[in-house]
Design a protein around this motif. Sequence first.
Motif, PDB file in Angstrom:
ATOM      1  N   THR A  60      81.063  -0.773  70.038  1.00  0.00           N
ATOM      2  CA  THR A  60      82.473  -1.125  69.860  1.00  0.00           C
ATOM      3  C   THR A  60      83.275  -1.047  71.160  1.00  0.00           C
ATOM      4  OG1 THR A  60      82.963   1.153  69.228  1.00  0.00           O
ATOM      5  CG2 THR A  60      82.487  -0.416  67.445  1.00  0.00           C
ATOM      6  N   ALA A  61      82.699  -0.519  72.221  1.00  0.00           N
ATOM      7  CA  ALA A  61      83.407  -0.392  73.501  1.00  0.00           C
ATOM      8  C   ALA A  61      82.861  -1.424  74.478  1.00  0.00           C
ATOM      9  CB  ALA A  61      83.239   1.011  74.061  1.00  0.00           C
ATOM     10  N   ARG A  62      83.746  -2.149  75.122  1.00  0.00           N
ATOM     11  CA  ARG A  62      83.318  -3.183  76.064  1.00  0.00           C
ATOM     12  C   ARG A  62      83.296  -2.691  77.506  1.00  0.00           C
ATOM     13  NH1 ARG A  62      86.721  -8.517  74.200  1.00  0.00           N
ATOM     14  NH2 ARG A  62      85.631  -8.907  72.236  1.00  0.00           N
ATOM     15  N   GLU A  63      84.254  -1.864  77.872  1.00  0.00           N
ATOM     16  CA  GLU A  63      84.375  -1.417  79.254  1.00  0.00           C
ATOM     17  C   GLU A  63      83.263  -0.444  79.604  1.00  0.00           C
ATOM     18  OE1 GLU A  63      87.782   0.394  82.234  1.00  0.00           O
ATOM     19  OE2 GLU A  63      88.324  -0.327  80.251  1.00  0.00           O
ATOM     20  N   GLY A  64      82.671  -0.631  80.792  1.00  0.00           N
ATOM     21  CA  GLY A  64      81.611   0.273  81.215  1.00  0.00           C
ATOM     22  C   GLY A  64      80.817  -0.278  82.379  1.00  0.00           C
ATOM     23  N   TYR A  65      79.738   0.383  82.660  1.00  0.00           N
ATOM     24  CA  TYR A  65      78.871   0.002  83.760  1.00  0.00           C
ATOM     25  C   TYR A  65      77.691  -0.790  83.191  1.00  0.00           C
ATOM     26  CZ  TYR A  65      77.118   0.340  88.501  1.00  0.00           C
ATOM     27  OH  TYR A  65      76.716   0.034  89.781  1.00  0.00           O
ATOM     28  N   TYR A  66      77.462  -1.981  83.736  1.00  0.00           N
ATOM     29  CA  TYR A  66      76.454  -2.905  83.204  1.00  0.00           C
ATOM     30  C   TYR A  66      75.412  -3.270  84.260  1.00  0.00           C
ATOM     31  CZ  TYR A  66      79.403  -3.847  79.130  1.00  0.00           C
ATOM     32  OH  TYR A  66      80.133  -3.736  77.977  1.00  0.00           O
ATOM     33  N   TRP A  67      74.240  -3.569  83.760  1.00  0.00           N
ATOM     34  CA  TRP A  67      73.177  -4.159  84.574  1.00  0.00           C
ATOM     35  C   TRP A  67      72.968  -5.558  84.022  1.00  0.00           C
ATOM     36  CZ3 TRP A  67      73.860   0.871  83.862  1.00  0.00           C
ATOM     37  CH2 TRP A  67      73.608   1.733  84.924  1.00  0.00           C
ATOM     38  N   LEU A  68      73.342  -6.571  84.795  1.00  0.00           N
ATOM     39  CA  LEU A  68      73.155  -7.964  84.404  1.00  0.00           C
ATOM     40  C   LEU A  68      71.750  -8.366  84.863  1.00  0.00           C
ATOM     41  CD1 LEU A  68      74.088 -10.715  83.342  1.00  0.00           C
ATOM     42  CD2 LEU A  68      75.085 -11.142  85.599  1.00  0.00           C
ATOM     43  N   VAL A  69      70.892  -8.664  83.902  1.00  0.00           N
ATOM     44  CA  VAL A  69      69.481  -8.937  84.177  1.00  0.00           C
ATOM     45  C   VAL A  69      69.189 -10.407  83.929  1.00  0.00           C
ATOM     46  CG1 VAL A  69      67.104  -8.342  83.569  1.00  0.00           C
ATOM     47  CG2 VAL A  69      68.908  -6.615  83.378  1.00  0.00           C
ATOM     48  N   ARG A  70      68.733 -11.097  84.960  1.00  0.00           N
ATOM     49  CA  ARG A  70      68.250 -12.466  84.790  1.00  0.00           C
ATOM     50  C   ARG A  70      66.740 -12.370  84.730  1.00  0.00           C
ATOM     51  NH1 ARG A  70      69.928 -17.159  84.386  1.00  0.00           N
ATOM     52  NH2 ARG A  70      72.011 -16.744  85.170  1.00  0.00           N
ATOM     53  N   SER A  71      66.190 -12.810  83.602  1.00  0.00           N
ATOM     54  CA  SER A  71      64.745 -12.712  83.407  1.00  0.00           C
ATOM     55  C   SER A  71      64.160 -14.067  83.063  1.00  0.00           C
ATOM     56  CB  SER A  71      64.425 -11.707  82.299  1.00  0.00           C
ATOM     57  OG  SER A  71      65.002 -12.120  81.074  1.00  0.00           O
ATOM     58  N   ALA A  72      62.851 -14.162  83.214  1.00  0.00           N
ATOM     59  CA  ALA A  72      62.114 -15.358  82.827  1.00  0.00           C
ATOM     60  C   ALA A  72      60.896 -14.896  82.042  1.00  0.00           C
ATOM     61  CB  ALA A  72      61.687 -16.153  84.051  1.00  0.00           C
ATOM     62  N   ALA A  73      60.686 -15.512  80.881  1.00  0.00           N
ATOM     63  CA  ALA A  73      59.554 -15.149  80.029  1.00  0.00           C
ATOM     64  C   ALA A  73      58.769 -16.397  79.670  1.00  0.00           C
ATOM     65  CB  ALA A  73      60.051 -14.460  78.758  1.00  0.00           C
ATOM     66  N   ASP A  74      57.449 -16.283  79.690  1.00  0.00           N
ATOM     67  CA  ASP A  74      56.618 -17.438  79.352  1.00  0.00           C
ATOM     68  C   ASP A  74      56.527 -17.645  77.844  1.00  0.00           C
ATOM     69  OD1 ASP A  74      55.035 -15.239  78.798  1.00  0.00           O
ATOM     70  OD2 ASP A  74      53.210 -16.096  79.631  1.00  0.00           O
ATOM     71  N   MET A  75      56.825 -16.590  77.066  1.00  0.00           N
ATOM     72  CA  MET A  75      56.855 -16.689  75.608  1.00  0.00           C
ATOM     73  C   MET A  75      57.805 -15.606  75.088  1.00  0.00           C
ATOM     74  SD  MET A  75      53.024 -15.160  74.871  1.00  0.00           S
ATOM     75  CE  MET A  75      53.128 -15.074  73.124  1.00  0.00           C
ATOM     76  N   PRO A  76      58.312 -15.735  73.874  1.00  0.00           N
ATOM     77  CA  PRO A  76      59.242 -14.738  73.353  1.00  0.00           C
ATOM     78  C   PRO A  76      58.604 -13.348  73.276  1.00  0.00           C
ATOM     79  CG  PRO A  76      59.188 -16.672  71.934  1.00  0.00           C
ATOM     80  CD  PRO A  76      58.079 -16.820  72.922  1.00  0.00           C
ATOM     81  N   ALA A  77      59.454 -12.325  73.409  1.00  0.00           N
ATOM     82  CA  ALA A  77      58.992 -10.938  73.304  1.00  0.00           C
ATOM     83  C   ALA A  77      59.842 -10.229  72.257  1.00  0.00           C
ATOM     84  CB  ALA A  77      59.088 -10.243  74.659  1.00  0.00           C
ATOM     85  N   PRO A  78      59.553 -10.460  70.966  1.00  0.00           N
ATOM     86  CA  PRO A  78      60.312  -9.772  69.927  1.00  0.00           C
ATOM     87  C   PRO A  78      59.960  -8.287  69.902  1.00  0.00           C
ATOM     88  CG  PRO A  78      58.508 -10.996  68.949  1.00  0.00           C
ATOM     89  CD  PRO A  78      58.518 -11.321  70.420  1.00  0.00           C
ATOM     90  N   GLY A  79      60.912  -7.472  69.507  1.00  0.00           N
ATOM     91  CA  GLY A  79      60.657  -6.037  69.421  1.00  0.00           C
ATOM     92  C   GLY A  79      60.608  -5.344  70.768  1.00  0.00           C
ATOM     93  N   ALA A  80      61.099  -6.004  71.812  1.00  0.00           N
ATOM     94  CA  ALA A  80      61.105  -5.395  73.144  1.00  0.00           C
ATOM     95  C   ALA A  80      62.191  -4.318  73.212  1.00  0.00           C
ATOM     96  CB  ALA A  80      61.353  -6.465  74.205  1.00  0.00           C
TER      97      ALA A  80
END
Length: 163
Positions: A60-80
């Motif tokens: 529910t809180a938006r303000e904070g410290y974030y890590w913006l991650v740009r990733s590339a996956a060859d196939m979906p990874a559900p449950g990661a």
Amino acid sequence: MRLALTFAAAVLITTSLSAEVTFKRVWPGYRTAASFVRLGEYFGAAEKPITDAVLRSTPTAREGYYWLVRSAADMPAPGAEFTLEYVLPGAETTARRTFPATIPSGSHTTMVGLTGGDWPDAATRPVAWRLTLHDASGAVLAQDQSFLWRNDLPPILALDSNR
């Protein structure tokens, strides 16, 4: 019978494969709540999910410290799951948070954030951090870390990542 065996073998091979994921870039930084406001919210609409995933320690809180991650996956990874380990200024121990995630195939961005009471204030920066993406079985898919997290630093500077 032959068709059933072929199908069973294909399913077995597909489920035994693990997604290959790479972190193309990780940008850490503080974000204000206002930086997440969408146009509709100015007119009274509720927060709508954005196309990229935003994972928050306090949803529910938006303000904070974030890590913006740009990733590339060859196939979906559900449950990661993202595991974020970090050290705050003056802290003697490493803090750890986990964030469940589903990684789609292709290029994708995810914001992993410590929000609400989990981050002290806008002026605080982590001394060191490591962000790891695990698959559903716990195997490491991708990882990135700050310079001070490295293991080959002199003992006085190195952080114990086993805490």
